[in-house]
Design a protein around this motif. Sequence first.
Motif, PDB file in Angstrom:
ATOM      1  N   LYS A 412       0.809  -1.218   0.000  1.00  0.00           N
ATOM      2  CA  LYS A 412       0.000   0.000   0.000  1.00  0.00           C
ATOM      3  C   LYS A 412       0.843   1.269   0.000  1.00  0.00           C
ATOM      4  CE  LYS A 412      -4.298  -1.768   1.951  1.00  0.00           C
ATOM      5  NZ  LYS A 412      -5.357  -1.550   2.964  1.00  0.00           N
ATOM      6  N   ILE A 413       2.150   1.123  -0.004  1.00  0.00           N
ATOM      7  CA  ILE A 413       3.045   2.275  -0.073  1.00  0.00           C
ATOM      8  C   ILE A 413       3.341   2.583  -1.542  1.00  0.00           C
ATOM      9  CG2 ILE A 413       5.332   3.163   0.505  1.00  0.00           C
ATOM     10  CD1 ILE A 413       5.253   1.382   3.003  1.00  0.00           C
ATOM     11  N   VAL A 414       3.075   3.809  -1.942  1.00  0.00           N
ATOM     12  CA  VAL A 414       3.230   4.223  -3.339  1.00  0.00           C
ATOM     13  C   VAL A 414       4.445   5.140  -3.453  1.00  0.00           C
ATOM     14  CG1 VAL A 414       2.143   5.368  -5.304  1.00  0.00           C
ATOM     15  CG2 VAL A 414       0.735   4.114  -3.648  1.00  0.00           C
ATOM     16  N   THR A 415       5.463   4.694  -4.151  1.00  0.00           N
ATOM     17  CA  THR A 415       6.650   5.522  -4.355  1.00  0.00           C
ATOM     18  C   THR A 415       6.430   6.457  -5.544  1.00  0.00           C
ATOM     19  OG1 THR A 415       7.682   3.944  -5.861  1.00  0.00           O
ATOM     20  CG2 THR A 415       8.117   3.657  -3.506  1.00  0.00           C
ATOM     21  N   ILE A 416       7.268   7.470  -5.637  1.00  0.00           N
ATOM     22  CA  ILE A 416       7.170   8.399  -6.760  1.00  0.00           C
ATOM     23  C   ILE A 416       7.357   7.656  -8.086  1.00  0.00           C
ATOM     24  CG2 ILE A 416       8.306  10.336  -7.923  1.00  0.00           C
ATOM     25  CD1 ILE A 416       8.796  11.609  -5.260  1.00  0.00           C
ATOM     26  N   SER A 417       8.315   6.736  -8.126  1.00  0.00           N
ATOM     27  CA  SER A 417       8.567   6.017  -9.385  1.00  0.00           C
ATOM     28  C   SER A 417       7.379   5.152  -9.784  1.00  0.00           C
ATOM     29  CB  SER A 417       9.829   5.162  -9.272  1.00  0.00           C
ATOM     30  OG  SER A 417       9.702   4.192  -8.256  1.00  0.00           O
ATOM     31  N   SER A 418       6.745   4.467  -8.823  1.00  0.00           N
ATOM     32  CA  SER A 418       5.587   3.639  -9.174  1.00  0.00           C
ATOM     33  C   SER A 418       4.398   4.514  -9.565  1.00  0.00           C
ATOM     34  CB  SER A 418       5.211   2.705  -8.020  1.00  0.00           C
ATOM     35  OG  SER A 418       4.734   3.418  -6.899  1.00  0.00           O
ATOM     36  N   GLN A 419       4.281   5.696  -8.953  1.00  0.00           N
ATOM     37  CA  GLN A 419       3.203   6.614  -9.320  1.00  0.00           C
ATOM     38  C   GLN A 419       3.379   7.120 -10.754  1.00  0.00           C
ATOM     39  OE1 GLN A 419       0.169   8.482  -7.330  1.00  0.00           O
ATOM     40  NE2 GLN A 419       0.063   7.769  -9.425  1.00  0.00           N
ATOM     41  N   ILE A 420       4.603   7.440 -11.109  1.00  0.00           N
ATOM     42  CA  ILE A 420       4.883   7.892 -12.481  1.00  0.00           C
ATOM     43  C   ILE A 420       4.478   6.815 -13.474  1.00  0.00           C
ATOM     44  CG2 ILE A 420       6.732   8.468 -14.109  1.00  0.00           C
ATOM     45  CD1 ILE A 420       8.191   9.783 -11.714  1.00  0.00           C
ATOM     46  N   ARG A 421       4.820   5.574 -13.174  1.00  0.00           N
ATOM     47  CA  ARG A 421       4.518   4.471 -14.085  1.00  0.00           C
ATOM     48  C   ARG A 421       3.017   4.210 -14.193  1.00  0.00           C
ATOM     49  NH1 ARG A 421       9.590   2.282 -11.760  1.00  0.00           N
ATOM     50  NH2 ARG A 421      11.075   2.123 -13.486  1.00  0.00           N
ATOM     51  N   SER A 422       2.329   4.160 -13.059  1.00  0.00           N
ATOM     52  CA  SER A 422       0.894   3.844 -13.100  1.00  0.00           C
ATOM     53  C   SER A 422       0.094   4.966 -13.750  1.00  0.00           C
ATOM     54  CB  SER A 422       0.366   3.547 -11.685  1.00  0.00           C
ATOM     55  OG  SER A 422       0.529   4.645 -10.824  1.00  0.00           O
ATOM     56  N   PHE A 423       0.404   6.225 -13.414  1.00  0.00           N
ATOM     57  CA  PHE A 423      -0.323   7.360 -14.003  1.00  0.00           C
ATOM     58  C   PHE A 423      -0.047   7.452 -15.504  1.00  0.00           C
ATOM     59  CE2 PHE A 423      -0.693  11.753 -15.390  1.00  0.00           C
ATOM     60  CZ  PHE A 423      -1.931  12.121 -14.890  1.00  0.00           C
ATOM     61  N   SER A 425       0.804   5.147 -17.528  1.00  0.00           N
ATOM     62  CA  SER A 425       0.178   4.026 -18.237  1.00  0.00           C
ATOM     63  C   SER A 425      -1.319   4.220 -18.379  1.00  0.00           C
ATOM     64  CB  SER A 425       0.451   2.713 -17.495  1.00  0.00           C
ATOM     65  OG  SER A 425       1.823   2.464 -17.411  1.00  0.00           O
ATOM     66  N   MET A 426      -1.960   4.587 -17.282  1.00  0.00           N
ATOM     67  CA  MET A 426      -3.420   4.658 -17.285  1.00  0.00           C
ATOM     68  C   MET A 426      -3.950   5.855 -18.053  1.00  0.00           C
ATOM     69  SD  MET A 426      -6.116   4.499 -14.096  1.00  0.00           S
ATOM     70  CE  MET A 426      -6.229   2.707 -14.030  1.00  0.00           C
ATOM     71  N   PHE A 427      -3.323   7.000 -17.883  1.00  0.00           N
ATOM     72  CA  PHE A 427      -3.909   8.223 -18.443  1.00  0.00           C
ATOM     73  C   PHE A 427      -3.118   8.863 -19.590  1.00  0.00           C
ATOM     74  CE2 PHE A 427      -5.698   8.063 -14.106  1.00  0.00           C
ATOM     75  CZ  PHE A 427      -7.039   8.047 -14.435  1.00  0.00           C
ATOM     76  N   LEU A 428      -1.866   8.444 -19.783  1.00  0.00           N
ATOM     77  CA  LEU A 428      -1.066   9.031 -20.864  1.00  0.00           C
ATOM     78  C   LEU A 428      -0.751   8.012 -21.962  1.00  0.00           C
ATOM     79  CD1 LEU A 428       1.481  11.136 -18.744  1.00  0.00           C
ATOM     80  CD2 LEU A 428      -0.712  11.869 -19.719  1.00  0.00           C
ATOM     81  N   ASP A 429      -1.306   6.808 -21.834  1.00  0.00           N
ATOM     82  CA  ASP A 429      -1.114   5.742 -22.827  1.00  0.00           C
ATOM     83  C   ASP A 429       0.363   5.441 -23.070  1.00  0.00           C
ATOM     84  OD1 ASP A 429      -3.845   5.753 -22.994  1.00  0.00           O
ATOM     85  OD2 ASP A 429      -3.959   6.768 -24.923  1.00  0.00           O
ATOM     86  N   GLU A 430       1.150   5.501 -22.000  1.00  0.00           N
ATOM     87  CA  GLU A 430       2.588   5.228 -22.103  1.00  0.00           C
ATOM     88  C   GLU A 430       2.924   3.846 -21.552  1.00  0.00           C
ATOM     89  OE1 GLU A 430       5.008   6.770 -23.449  1.00  0.00           O
ATOM     90  OE2 GLU A 430       4.320   8.807 -23.825  1.00  0.00           O
ATOM     91  N   SER A 431       1.985   2.919 -21.656  1.00  0.00           N
ATOM     92  CA  SER A 431       2.170   1.602 -21.040  1.00  0.00           C
ATOM     93  C   SER A 431       3.346   0.827 -21.629  1.00  0.00           C
ATOM     94  CB  SER A 431       0.883   0.781 -21.167  1.00  0.00           C
ATOM     95  OG  SER A 431       0.363   0.838 -22.482  1.00  0.00           O
ATOM     96  N   TYR A 487       1.131  -2.879 -17.062  1.00  0.00           N
ATOM     97  CA  TYR A 487       0.841  -1.464 -17.334  1.00  0.00           C
ATOM     98  C   TYR A 487      -0.129  -1.303 -18.500  1.00  0.00           C
ATOM     99  CZ  TYR A 487       4.575  -0.699 -14.018  1.00  0.00           C
ATOM    100  OH  TYR A 487       5.331  -0.708 -12.882  1.00  0.00           O
ATOM    101  N   HIS A 488      -0.094  -2.210 -19.447  1.00  0.00           N
ATOM    102  CA  HIS A 488      -1.097  -2.203 -20.513  1.00  0.00           C
ATOM    103  C   HIS A 488      -2.480  -2.476 -19.919  1.00  0.00           C
ATOM    104  CE1 HIS A 488       1.653  -1.983 -23.926  1.00  0.00           C
ATOM    105  NE2 HIS A 488       2.428  -2.843 -23.304  1.00  0.00           N
ATOM    106  N   MET A 489      -2.514  -3.317 -18.905  1.00  0.00           N
ATOM    107  CA  MET A 489      -3.786  -3.670 -18.275  1.00  0.00           C
ATOM    108  C   MET A 489      -4.389  -2.477 -17.530  1.00  0.00           C
ATOM    109  SD  MET A 489      -2.762  -7.515 -17.012  1.00  0.00           S
ATOM    110  CE  MET A 489      -4.386  -7.983 -16.379  1.00  0.00           C
ATOM    111  N   LEU A 490      -3.556  -1.627 -16.978  1.00  0.00           N
ATOM    112  CA  LEU A 490      -4.059  -0.414 -16.318  1.00  0.00           C
ATOM    113  C   LEU A 490      -4.711   0.516 -17.340  1.00  0.00           C
ATOM    114  CD1 LEU A 490      -1.155   0.480 -13.826  1.00  0.00           C
ATOM    115  CD2 LEU A 490      -3.243  -0.819 -13.376  1.00  0.00           C
ATOM    116  N   MET A 491      -4.071   0.657 -18.491  1.00  0.00           N
ATOM    117  CA  MET A 491      -4.645   1.481 -19.548  1.00  0.00           C
ATOM    118  C   MET A 491      -5.960   0.884 -20.046  1.00  0.00           C
ATOM    119  SD  MET A 491      -3.095   2.356 -23.328  1.00  0.00           S
ATOM    120  CE  MET A 491      -3.542   0.719 -23.931  1.00  0.00           C
ATOM    121  N   ALA A 492      -5.964  -0.432 -20.253  1.00  0.00           N
ATOM    122  CA  ALA A 492      -7.172  -1.101 -20.740  1.00  0.00           C
ATOM    123  C   ALA A 492      -8.309  -0.991 -19.730  1.00  0.00           C
ATOM    124  CB  ALA A 492      -6.868  -2.571 -21.029  1.00  0.00           C
ATOM    125  N   LEU A 493      -7.984  -1.067 -18.454  1.00  0.00           N
ATOM    126  CA  LEU A 493      -9.007  -0.926 -17.409  1.00  0.00           C
ATOM    127  C   LEU A 493      -9.690   0.431 -17.507  1.00  0.00           C
ATOM    128  CD1 LEU A 493     -10.129  -2.286 -14.697  1.00  0.00           C
ATOM    129  CD2 LEU A 493      -8.588  -0.687 -13.555  1.00  0.00           C
TER     130      LEU A 493
END
Length: 566
Positions: A412-423, A425-431, A487-493
């Motif tokens: 449940k701890i979100v690091t800056i690097s994991s936040q960059i990757r998840s955001f 992927s999901m919203f910038l289509d950079e998966s 990360y593709h799955m986050l975008m697809a979700l």
Amino acid sequence: MDIVTKNLLKTFQTEESLLSDIEESVLFEHFANFCILAKEYSEEFSLENIHTGDGGDMAIDGIAILVNGSLVSNIEEVDDLAKSNKYIEVEFIFVQAKSASNFSGADISNFLFGVRDIFNQTSKMPKNEKVKEKIDLINLIYNKSANFKRGNPNLKLYYVSTGEWQSDHHLTVKIDAETELLKNLNIFKDVVFTPVDATSLQKLYNHAKNSISKTIDFENKVTIPEIKGIKEAYLGILPVTELIKLITDEHETMLRGLFYDNVRDFQGENDVNLEIEKTIQSADKDFFVLLNNGVTIVADSLSKTGNKFSIEGFQVVNGCQTSHVLYNNKDTVTLAMQVPVRIIVSDDDDIKNKIIKATNRQTPVKNEELIALTDFQKSLEQYFVAQPEESRLYYERRSQQYRGSSGIEKMKIVTISSQIRSFSSMFLDESSRATRYYGTLLTSVKNQIFLKNHKPIAYYVSAYANYKLDSMFRRKQIHEKYRPFKYHMLMALRLQLAGKSMPDMSTNKFEKYCEKIQDSLLNNTKSSQSFINVCVLMDKVLKEKKYTPAFAKDDRLTIDIVNAIK
């Protein structure tokens, strides 16, 4: 297994959200991997990326590859680091873990033979997929040997047992003979075998859970008069040898997590750093203190006895380049060399942010880089903590911010690097690029992320989706074959739940758009079904193609996913 290790194992299992029915031997492998890598690498990491234990594991339970101090899992990350730093410095870390309370000569021999076979170009031993992936990456790294400007890779071998290491003569002779065979391959700078017994393992785990504390001799200093919000502050010059002691562990490995708050990563062999190195290696090295701007350290607490300063919970917020160049040339520095140093003790985050901004204004740092690590991060941290307890995540603005916090699941701890990757992927289509070195990813999306007018819900939703997906992988509710496409799955979700038409991120309509995703994620039944639907979509898109990490990096896959959603 002794009672202390057994209890630490239970605590570790809870904090890592590992299955209650996991086999104790597998749990111990994860535990050993965590303890060893936490010693070698001070930032967050995924246990799954390290663990290799399974059928065909070649008697190796964990493999970690560090390039320029960063944990890498694919060749794109290596390329990014080589491009950024103009060289690659590599460490291979291998772990074998046995919960039996003895050091078995046969098991150690099997471990060392397995490691040697990995570097054997004609190996025919059966290997599982995880080991194959590591071997492929190792081979690709050696293909870049022209970038080994600081020497061949180091090889570190850890054999972990719950017994007591007694330096048995027959065992040490066997180990020396096996490690000599590895050295004779002439592809390593150094080969080090380290036995880890129950006592050492317990110390490693406790070290990993506690904040960094170091003691230095700071003789030449002045005390800065009282300032509101500052507990205490000092300005002075510090022997370079003491600075190196401050930024390294007991094995003289750099504690790279100390530079987490620094707004830029080490820039490698650029003009400025080459000039610093030239000074260190010249006859004028004693002038270093007059030629360098110095280092600024911000700490949570400090205690002193005479000139002995014990600093705890500290970060090097300015002087990242200086510190790295000095470390890289530590064999050249002399006792006479000094460096200007400021040590500031404060528990006020606003003041810390002001110090970071002010000290980094003196060099060309872009505004968005400063914003990314200060103001916007604080608002995200507050937003995450404000969520209901059952769906709360913890945004870690500072390295190891939640280290030692009881009751917080590590997932449940979100690091800056994991936040960059998840955001991204999901919203910038950079998966397709999300698995790259996160500094490179941030550079490519820096004008699209952490903007003042962005809605924090988007960051929370992407991080929470990442958490839920990782949880499903851990619980084996989703097949491992999909993990390279996480990360593709986050975008697809996002596309399946909220639609292709995404409003401008600064608008209230975008907030409503994100709420559609959040509503599904917060309902466990809906959330699980949503990810199952994503798996169905991935099968449709991938069809007969291999579920491999290499294919996950293909930009065409992103386009195919978008086109597959009506």
